[in-house]
Write an enzyme that holds these catalytic residues in place. Structure first.
Site, PDB file in Angstrom:
ATOM      1  CG  HIS A  62      -1.596  -1.159   1.633  1.00 16.43           C
ATOM      2  ND1 HIS A  62      -2.964  -1.256   1.538  1.00 16.43           N
ATOM      3  CD2 HIS A  62      -1.170  -2.350   2.125  1.00 16.43           C
ATOM      4  CE1 HIS A  62      -3.348  -2.445   1.957  1.00 16.43           C
ATOM      5  NE2 HIS A  62      -2.277  -3.126   2.318  1.00 16.43           N
ATOM      6  CB  THR A  64       0.721   6.198   4.174  1.00 17.74           C
ATOM      7  OG1 THR A  64       1.635   7.167   3.633  1.00 17.74           O
ATOM      8  CG2 THR A  64       1.513   5.035   4.751  1.00 17.74           C
ATOM      9  CD  GLU A 129      -0.839   1.341   4.514  1.00 17.91           C
ATOM     10  OE1 GLU A 129      -0.409   2.189   3.701  1.00 17.91           O
ATOM     11  OE2 GLU A 129      -2.038   1.044   4.639  1.00 17.91           O
ATOM     12  CG  HIS A 167      -5.133  -1.886  -1.059  1.00 18.75           C
ATOM     13  ND1 HIS A 167      -5.419  -0.868  -0.178  1.00 18.75           N
ATOM     14  CD2 HIS A 167      -6.106  -2.813  -0.873  1.00 18.75           C
ATOM     15  CE1 HIS A 167      -6.516  -1.178   0.508  1.00 18.75           C
ATOM     16  NE2 HIS A 167      -6.949  -2.348   0.096  1.00 18.75           N
ATOM     17  CG  ASP A 177      -3.177   1.643  -1.954  1.00 17.79           C
ATOM     18  OD1 ASP A 177      -4.340   1.452  -2.352  1.00 17.79           O
ATOM     19  OD2 ASP A 177      -2.758   1.186  -0.876  1.00 17.79           O
TER      20      ASP A 177
END
Length: 269
Positions: A62, A64, A129, A167, A177
């Site tokens: 991912h 953020t 992340e 993701h 993302d």
């Protein structure tokens, strides 16, 4: 043999323990209960040694989309606009690695979506992340740390190195993302993720790109969205329609996944 909790209750009932000792016994019982296996009160507990821990089978990457590592750490321990969220790891732009959820626990990072036959990614994946807003290149130190972390996770948890996705791959249209700027090819050169190998050639007559896209893992509920996610991942660009180069990439991926140049997805219509 009575449980620690039953023993403590017995001491209290018959007045055979001072208050301090009773408090210690109750505390011990609570701690033992927290550490022990979850048992169904409807059934007799007859433990078997033939089991193993649940293990993740994929890694989801991912970005953020926040202002700083500290802001992201706060969000991942509280909530965002959609409710409580978390991830197993966060990597800062300086390469610092933070762990928020244990590897064997279910982090709330993937949400609705699926990848191939995996329909509950939260239960089946590790979430990483990256401190990035989605509009800037990913820092060299950050990707270096990501590669080290991927090497650790795939080795230690026996996750197939090809099962590293974004993701947006599992949730096309809902998520974007890590986006088109993420260096998937660099990960592939280090041995992580799926990437087309060798010379890209035109597929044979009858090749079905949609079946190939599904074979790779993409959900096809929203085909234009699936193409956008595919473009971000494999072409580093936007666009929601397949072109000739997409078909060459999908053909190469199909051959890699089936293990042969002869047996590839073809239309059955």
């Amino acid at each position: 043999m009575p449980s620690p909790l039953a023993t403590a209750v017995s001491f209290i009932r018959f007045g055979r323990a001072p208050l301090f000792r009773v408090s210690c016994l109750l505390l011990l019982a609570v701690l033992l209960a927290a550490c022990g296996p979850v048992r169904n009160p409807m059934a007799h507990w007859v433990p078997s040694p033939n089991y193993d821990q649940r293990r993740p089978v994929a890694i989801v990457i991912h970005f953020t989309d926040q202002g700083s590592v500290q802001e992201s750490l706060h969000t991942l321990r509280t909530a965002n606009s959609g409710g409580p969220v978390s991830a197993h790891y966060l990597i800062g732009s300086d390469g610092g690695i933070y762990q928020l959820v244990a590897d064997d626990k279910r982090a709330w990072q993937a949400g609705p979506g699926h990848w191939g036959t995996i329909t509950d990614l939260n239960s089946a994946s590790i979430g990483i992340e990256l401190d990035n807003n989605g509009h800037s290149p990913f820092a060299q130190a950050q990707i270096d740390s990501l590669l080290r972390l991927l090497a650790d996770l795939t080795t230690r948890l026996h996750i197939p190195p090809t099962q590293i996705i974004g993701h947006e791959d599992l949730a096309p249209g809902r998520k974007d993302d890590p986006g088109p700027l993420f260096p998937w090819q660099r990960l592939a050169e280090a041995g992580f993720g799926l990437w087309p190998q060798g010379l890209l050639i035109d597929p044979p007559l009858g090749f079905d790109p949609w079946m190939a896209l599904a074979l790779v893992g993409y959900p096809l509920d929203d085909r234009p969205a699936a193409v956008r996610s595919f473009h971000h991942h494999f072409r580093g660009m936007d666009g929601d329609t397949l072109d000739a180069q997409d078909l060459r990439v999908l053909y190469a991926l199909s051959c890699q996944l089936t293990g042969t140049k002869e047996r590839v997805p073809v239309s059955t219509r």
